[in-house]
Design a protein around this motif. Structure first.
Motif, PDB file in Angstrom:
ATOM      1  N   VAL A 164      16.496 -26.036  39.474  1.00 49.24           N
ATOM      2  CA  VAL A 164      16.577 -26.591  38.119  1.00 49.24           C
ATOM      3  C   VAL A 164      15.547 -27.707  37.948  1.00 49.24           C
ATOM      4  N   ARG A 165      15.449 -28.587  38.927  1.00 45.83           N
ATOM      5  CA  ARG A 165      14.521 -29.716  38.813  1.00 45.83           C
ATOM      6  C   ARG A 165      13.059 -29.265  38.842  1.00 45.83           C
TER       7      ARG A 165
ATOM      8  N   LYS B 297      11.969 -26.141  37.740  1.00 48.70           N
ATOM      9  CA  LYS B 297      11.639 -25.283  36.601  1.00 48.70           C
ATOM     10  C   LYS B 297      11.876 -25.949  35.254  1.00 48.70           C
ATOM     11  N   ALA B 298      12.765 -26.932  35.181  1.00 48.01           N
ATOM     12  CA  ALA B 298      13.042 -27.579  33.895  1.00 48.01           C
ATOM     13  C   ALA B 298      11.791 -28.176  33.264  1.00 48.01           C
TER      14      ALA B 298
ATOM     15  N   LEU C 197      10.064 -27.018  29.558  1.00 52.94           N
ATOM     16  CA  LEU C 197       9.736 -27.965  28.484  1.00 52.94           C
ATOM     17  C   LEU C 197       8.262 -27.873  28.132  1.00 52.94           C
TER      18      LEU C 197
ATOM     19  N   VAL D 178      15.965 -25.458  24.101  1.00 54.47           N
ATOM     20  CA  VAL D 178      15.539 -25.596  25.498  1.00 54.47           C
ATOM     21  C   VAL D 178      15.625 -27.055  25.927  1.00 54.47           C
ATOM     22  N   GLN D 179      15.156 -27.943  25.049  1.00 54.03           N
ATOM     23  CA  GLN D 179      15.205 -29.374  25.356  1.00 54.03           C
ATOM     24  C   GLN D 179      16.642 -29.865  25.511  1.00 54.03           C
TER      25      GLN D 179
ATOM     26  N   ILE E 244      18.106 -28.664  28.902  1.00 53.55           N
ATOM     27  CA  ILE E 244      17.631 -29.458  30.034  1.00 53.55           C
ATOM     28  C   ILE E 244      18.248 -30.852  30.008  1.00 53.55           C
TER      29      ILE E 244
ATOM     30  N   LEU F  85      21.651 -30.468  31.507  1.00 55.15           N
ATOM     31  CA  LEU F  85      21.740 -30.028  32.892  1.00 55.15           C
ATOM     32  C   LEU F  85      21.362 -31.119  33.894  1.00 55.15           C
ATOM     33  N   VAL F  86      20.335 -31.895  33.583  1.00 50.28           N
ATOM     34  CA  VAL F  86      19.867 -32.891  34.556  1.00 50.28           C
ATOM     35  C   VAL F  86      20.942 -33.928  34.881  1.00 50.28           C
TER      36      VAL F  86
ATOM     37  N   PHE G  43      15.547 -18.423  34.874  1.00 52.41           N
ATOM     38  CA  PHE G  43      16.331 -19.654  34.906  1.00 52.41           C
ATOM     39  C   PHE G  43      17.801 -19.339  34.629  1.00 52.41           C
TER      40      PHE G  43
END
Length: 238
Positions: free
Chosen positions: A96-97, A99-100, A104, A128-129, A132, A135-136, A214
């Motif tokens: 995730v870290r 590909k995020a 973006l 999409v923003q 992310i 998720l972070v 993703f």
């Protein structure tokens, strides 16, 4: 999906655009090295590296290293709790870290290049923003609060936490998992299930392909937590 092999004829002489067409994940490597794979897709890898001042050997090694292999589910199911958490963090949280930021980047490029003529792109990029942005911090809550508590409990240590029973943060994480899946349902609606139109540029196509990958990784990630890790943790607390 086949990986890029060193046996490919003169990798350095292959066109950047062809490498992306053969395996869209090559675009992630090029983005990391600031190599233009869209408008500059006609250049050879060697020429593109020279233009971006990237080390050709490093780029070739990164391309060859592209791999989707991983342990089978029955192996994961047999892992001890601490090892399963290690796997989730090292594999899925890291993914995730990595590909995020690319998602973006790609979606914002789409807005700049096509946002005025294609009204679906701006809400797509906004979603999409938002995905992310959710998720972070979700990862951080798992890594800083929930996972340490599960590790301690599995080790037979006393868990001194403000959240009460371990089921409380687990329920919260499962709720956030549901929200992420709902966002993907909306993204499917906006993108015709990640099918780019015929006129889509390379960045557009790579963005959709990356998002599909993703989603697949996130669903496996959520499955491991919801259906394997969390039940193990709740059984420990019984």
């Amino acid at each position: 999906m086949s990986t890029i092999s060193q046996s490919d004829l003169k990798l350095s002489q292959q066109r950047v655009g062809k490498l992306v067409a053969d395996d869209f994940r090559a675009a992630h490597v090029f983005s990391q090295f600031d190599i233009d794979f869209c408008c500059g897709g006609g250049r050879s890898l060697a020429s593109a590296c020279n233009k971006s001042a990237a080390d050709l050997a490093e780029v070739e090694a990164a391309l060859v290293a592209i791999d989707t292999s991983g342990p089978k589910e029955d192996t994961l199911n047999q892992l001890a709790i601490d090892k399963l958490i290690d796997y989730i963090e090292d594999t899925h949280h890291t993914y995730v870290r990595e590909k995020a930021p690319l998602l973006l980047e790609y979606s914002q490029k789409m807005v700049r290049a096509h946002g005025e003529n294609h009204p679906e792109i701006k809400p797509f990029a906004g979603l999409v923003q938002a995905l992310i942005a959710d998720l972070v911090p979700h990862l951080m809550k798992e890594e800083k609060i929930l996972f340490p508590a599960i590790r301690a409990m599995a080790a037979g240590e006393t868990v001194d936490a403000c959240f009460g029973h371990i089921g409380n943060p687990i329920n919260a994480m499962e709720h956030e998992h549901d929200e992420a899946i709902q966002m993907f349902e909306k993204l499917h609606e906006l993108t015709n299930h990640f099918q780019p139109p015929e006129h889509a540029c390379t960045t557009w196509r790579v963005c959709y392909a990356t998002l599909a990958e993703f989603e697949a990784d996130l669903k496996q990630h959520i499955h491991l937590e919801n259906n394997i890790l969390f039940p193990k943790a709740l059984a420990q607390s019984a």
